[in-house]
Design a protein around this motif. Structure first.
Motif, PDB file in Angstrom:
ATOM      1  N   GLY A 286       0.805  -1.201   0.000  1.00 32.30           N
ATOM      2  CA  GLY A 286       0.000   0.000   0.000  1.00 32.30           C
ATOM      3  C   GLY A 286       0.838   1.250   0.000  1.00 32.30           C
ATOM      4  O   GLY A 286       1.963   1.261  -0.502  1.00 32.30           O
ATOM      5  N   LEU A 287       0.311   2.323   0.588  1.00 32.62           N
ATOM      6  CA  LEU A 287       1.011   3.595   0.576  1.00 32.62           C
ATOM      7  C   LEU A 287       0.648   4.393   1.810  1.00 32.62           C
ATOM      8  O   LEU A 287      -0.419   4.204   2.425  1.00 32.62           O
ATOM      9  N   ALA A 288       1.581   5.271   2.190  1.00 29.98           N
ATOM     10  CA  ALA A 288       1.345   6.163   3.321  1.00 29.98           C
ATOM     11  C   ALA A 288       0.391   7.269   2.898  1.00 29.98           C
ATOM     12  O   ALA A 288       0.485   7.800   1.791  1.00 29.98           O
ATOM     13  N   LEU A 289      -0.526   7.614   3.774  1.00 33.58           N
ATOM     14  CA  LEU A 289      -1.531   8.608   3.440  1.00 33.58           C
ATOM     15  C   LEU A 289      -1.026  10.028   3.672  1.00 33.58           C
ATOM     16  O   LEU A 289      -0.264  10.292   4.598  1.00 33.58           O
ATOM     17  N   ASN A 290      -1.446  10.932   2.802  1.00 41.24           N
ATOM     18  CA  ASN A 290      -1.284  12.371   2.957  1.00 41.24           C
ATOM     19  C   ASN A 290      -2.433  13.016   2.186  1.00 41.24           C
ATOM     20  O   ASN A 290      -3.331  12.324   1.693  1.00 41.24           O
ATOM     21  N   THR A 302      -5.902  11.343   6.259  1.00 45.50           N
ATOM     22  CA  THR A 302      -4.588  11.770   5.754  1.00 45.50           C
ATOM     23  C   THR A 302      -3.445  11.193   6.581  1.00 45.50           C
ATOM     24  O   THR A 302      -2.289  11.553   6.354  1.00 45.50           O
ATOM     25  N   GLU A 303      -3.747  10.316   7.533  1.00 42.41           N
ATOM     26  CA  GLU A 303      -2.719   9.696   8.357  1.00 42.41           C
ATOM     27  C   GLU A 303      -2.926   8.190   8.398  1.00 42.41           C
ATOM     28  O   GLU A 303      -4.066   7.710   8.446  1.00 42.41           O
ATOM     29  N   GLY A 304      -1.821   7.465   8.392  1.00 41.55           N
ATOM     30  CA  GLY A 304      -1.883   6.017   8.457  1.00 41.55           C
ATOM     31  C   GLY A 304      -1.342   5.383   7.187  1.00 41.55           C
ATOM     32  O   GLY A 304      -0.853   6.062   6.273  1.00 41.55           O
ATOM     33  N   PHE A 305      -1.420   4.051   7.114  1.00 43.56           N
ATOM     34  CA  PHE A 305      -0.940   3.289   5.958  1.00 43.56           C
ATOM     35  C   PHE A 305      -2.141   2.626   5.295  1.00 43.56           C
ATOM     36  O   PHE A 305      -2.819   1.788   5.891  1.00 43.56           O
ATOM     37  N   TYR A 306      -2.395   3.007   4.045  1.00 43.58           N
ATOM     38  CA  TYR A 306      -3.542   2.479   3.301  1.00 43.58           C
ATOM     39  C   TYR A 306      -3.172   1.139   2.662  1.00 43.58           C
ATOM     40  O   TYR A 306      -2.183   1.037   1.934  1.00 43.58           O
ATOM     41  N   VAL A 307      -3.970   0.115   2.938  1.00 45.52           N
ATOM     42  CA  VAL A 307      -3.717  -1.223   2.403  1.00 45.52           C
ATOM     43  C   VAL A 307      -4.367  -1.338   1.030  1.00 45.52           C
ATOM     44  O   VAL A 307      -5.596  -1.323   0.903  1.00 45.52           O
ATOM     45  N   ASN A 332       2.009  -0.476  20.102  1.00 49.01           N
ATOM     46  CA  ASN A 332       1.830   0.897  20.587  1.00 49.01           C
ATOM     47  C   ASN A 332       2.531   1.929  19.719  1.00 49.01           C
ATOM     48  O   ASN A 332       2.682   3.082  20.119  1.00 49.01           O
ATOM     49  N   VAL A 333       2.971   1.524  18.529  1.00 55.20           N
ATOM     50  CA  VAL A 333       3.715   2.416  17.640  1.00 55.20           C
ATOM     51  C   VAL A 333       2.769   3.029  16.606  1.00 55.20           C
ATOM     52  O   VAL A 333       2.114   2.310  15.844  1.00 55.20           O
ATOM     53  N   GLU A 334       2.719   4.350  16.582  1.00 51.25           N
ATOM     54  CA  GLU A 334       1.856   5.046  15.635  1.00 51.25           C
ATOM     55  C   GLU A 334       2.432   4.957  14.234  1.00 51.25           C
ATOM     56  O   GLU A 334       3.639   5.131  14.023  1.00 51.25           O
ATOM     57  N   ILE A 335       1.587   4.684  13.243  1.00 54.50           N
ATOM     58  CA  ILE A 335       2.019   4.515  11.860  1.00 54.50           C
ATOM     59  C   ILE A 335       1.511   5.686  11.033  1.00 54.50           C
ATOM     60  O   ILE A 335       0.299   5.830  10.812  1.00 54.50           O
ATOM     61  N   ASN A 336       2.441   6.525  10.572  1.00 54.83           N
ATOM     62  CA  ASN A 336       2.086   7.660   9.726  1.00 54.83           C
ATOM     63  C   ASN A 336       2.712   7.574   8.339  1.00 54.83           C
ATOM     64  O   ASN A 336       2.307   8.290   7.433  1.00 54.83           O
ATOM     65  N   LYS A 337       3.727   6.747   8.201  1.00 50.50           N
ATOM     66  CA  LYS A 337       4.383   6.599   6.912  1.00 50.50           C
ATOM     67  C   LYS A 337       4.945   5.189   6.798  1.00 50.50           C
ATOM     68  O   LYS A 337       4.986   4.437   7.767  1.00 50.50           O
ATOM     69  N   PHE A 338       5.383   4.825   5.583  1.00 49.78           N
ATOM     70  CA  PHE A 338       5.825   3.452   5.347  1.00 49.78           C
ATOM     71  C   PHE A 338       7.027   3.090   6.207  1.00 49.78           C
ATOM     72  O   PHE A 338       7.139   1.953   6.677  1.00 49.78           O
TER      73      PHE A 338
END
Length: 474
Positions: A286-290, A302-307, A332-338
């Motif tokens: 997938g891709l990192a959201l923005n 706009t945040e997270g990793f889109y599958v 507990n790790v926040e995912i904002n990018k790949f």
């Protein structure tokens, strides 16, 4: 004579008048300016070297303790290679050797156990026929290469000593925070036992061509020779292995990058136990959201990793993660990018259970996923990594209905540069034998092994436009 006496008298009188005028007018005026200076608008300049004096004692970072804990455990690593030059007639007649050992480069390393295990960068020791290690007490040892991980640029060395060696303990790189003080310890420009200080500027930083790396970025000065050295926190705990800088000159210009200690420790433990790195695979693409990605996908997030797809038979598929899910957290790790996603997974092993928090149709769900071993989803052959074609792609495109294997990574410079095999190309045949899935590639790997360059005469494939092509090797 009378004229001379008159001239002397006039000169003396002029001097007395000048001195009196100075005392009466100038000196009084200067005294007034000095007395008023504290209330004036003129700036007061403080030397920068005295700025820390404004901090209270308990507000100053204790960098001395961290340096003392680390400096004796950081070593100087030297890479010796064989230098070969063309043989001349004179060499033949005189029986003179055209090969000689030559120092090819130097870097740093970190002792991580009292019995002499040392972690460094793979690029520091790459191509070496001999590796020497010099401690801070100037003792030199010959080192044995235990194992390497080229992808993450980590190598493990071992030296033998009659006594226990000073070592650095691993810290938790996930617990580090932006703005936290750190020290870089290494041997830049062959200057041994050099300590520089800075703060953590960013985390989970990927670099162009980094292939999903997840660096800690700092502003601690790092230069050539620092590679493989220690990045430690104020407690003297190892939180990173200094690896790279961004520079147009080859020297430090403000940013340096370190492999996080949690990734390095997992790699070292795998090498010591298995001889290679055991990757735990989630199985999503997938891709990192923005803002731009959200607009293309027609979603509000706009945040997270889109599958965008899920690997067949992967842990993600078995657990029920589907296309369109947005991964918000791993444990507990926040995912904002790949690089957040890939960096955390590099600290995990096959069969580990990861708690995946996803956003699906506006609802937050937490799904436990058992990570799979990379070899169960991917096969490496010809320095190319392959995976099966997703069933969804087979159903959508007739050209894929006959099967094949998808290129996910091509490290074969000849097949990449000269033949043009790229990521997402599909190999459908080798030497007129049809390739339907990974099992067929495994069979080819067992048959040809490392001699594939001599045995493979023909490749059939589909390019990224699904156009059929073939290459003949003579």
């Amino acid at each position: 004579m009378k004229k001379i006496l008159t001239l002397v008298f006039v000169s003396a009188l002029g001097g007395l008048l000048t001195l009196g005028g100075y005392k009466l007018f100038v000196e009084d005026t200067q005294s007034e300016i000095t007395a008023e200076q504290p209330n004036s608008q003129l700036p007061i300049y403080v030397p920068t070297s005295s700025t820390n004096a404004l901090l209270k004692e308990d507000e100053r970072p204790d960098l001395i303790t961290a340096a003392e804990k680390t400096i004796d455990a950081v070593v100087h690593v030297k890479n010796t290679q064989i230098n070969r030059r063309p043989q001349t007639w004179e060499d033949i007649f005189s029986n003179r050797r055209v090969e000689r050992k030559q120092l090819a480069g130097a870097g740093s390393g970190v002792i991580i156990s009292p019995d002499g295990h040392i972690v460094t960068n793979n690029h520091v020791i790459s191509g070496a026929v001999e590796i020497s290690v010099t401690l801070n007490n100037n003792r030199t040892y010959m080192a044995k290469l235990v194992g390497t991980d080229e992808k993450n640029d980590i190598a493990l060395l071992k030296i033998d000593s009659d006594e226990d060696l000073p070592f650095v303990t691993f810290g938790d790189s996930d617990a580090t925070r932006i703005g936290e003080w750190v020290l870089a310890v290494g041997n830049p420009f062959n200057l041994t036992s050099t300590v520089t200080a800075g703060i953590i500027s960013a985390k989970s930083r990927d670099l162009p061509g980094g292939r999903g790396q997840s660096f800690i970025q700092t502003d601690a000065a790092v230069n050539p020779g620092n590679s493989g050295g220690a990045l430690v926190n104020v407690n003297g705990e190892l939180v990173g292995i200094n690896t790279a800088i961004t520079s147009q000159t080859g020297s430090y210009i403000g940013y340096s990058f370190a492999v996080p200690s949690n990734i390095a420790r997992k790699i070292i433990e795998d090498i010591m136990e298995y001889g290679d790195v055991q990757d735990g695979i989630l199985g999503v693409n997938g891709l990192a959201l923005n803002s731009e990605a959200a607009k293309q996908l027609d979603i509000d997030e706009t945040e997270g990793f889109y599958v965008s797809s899920v690997e067949s038979e992967s842990g993600a598929e078995v657990a029920g993660i589907t296309e369109g899910d947005i991964i918000r957290r791993l444990d507990n790790v926040e995912i904002n990018k790949f690089s957040d996603l890939s960096g955390y997974l590099k600290t995990k092993s096959p069969s580990d259970i990861v708690s995946v928090e996803i956003l699906r149709d506006g609802d937050i769900k937490t799904i436990p996923v058992i990570l799979k071993k990379r070899e169960s989803l991917y096969v490496e052959f010809m320095d190319i990594q392959f995976r099966d074609i997703p069933q969804k792609a087979k159903d959508k495109y007739d050209a894929l209905s006959g099967g094949g294997v998808v290129i996910t990574e091509n490290k074969n410079s000849f097949l990449y540069r000269d033949v043009g095999l790229r990521r997402n190309f599909v190999i459908t045949g080798i030497n007129d034998i049809q390739i339907k899935n990974l099992d067929d590639i495994k069979a080819m790997k067992e048959k040809f092994g490392d001699n594939y360059s001599k045995e493979i005469k023909k490749l059939e494939f589909l390019d990224d436009n699904l156009q059929r092509k073939e290459i003949l090797f003579r």
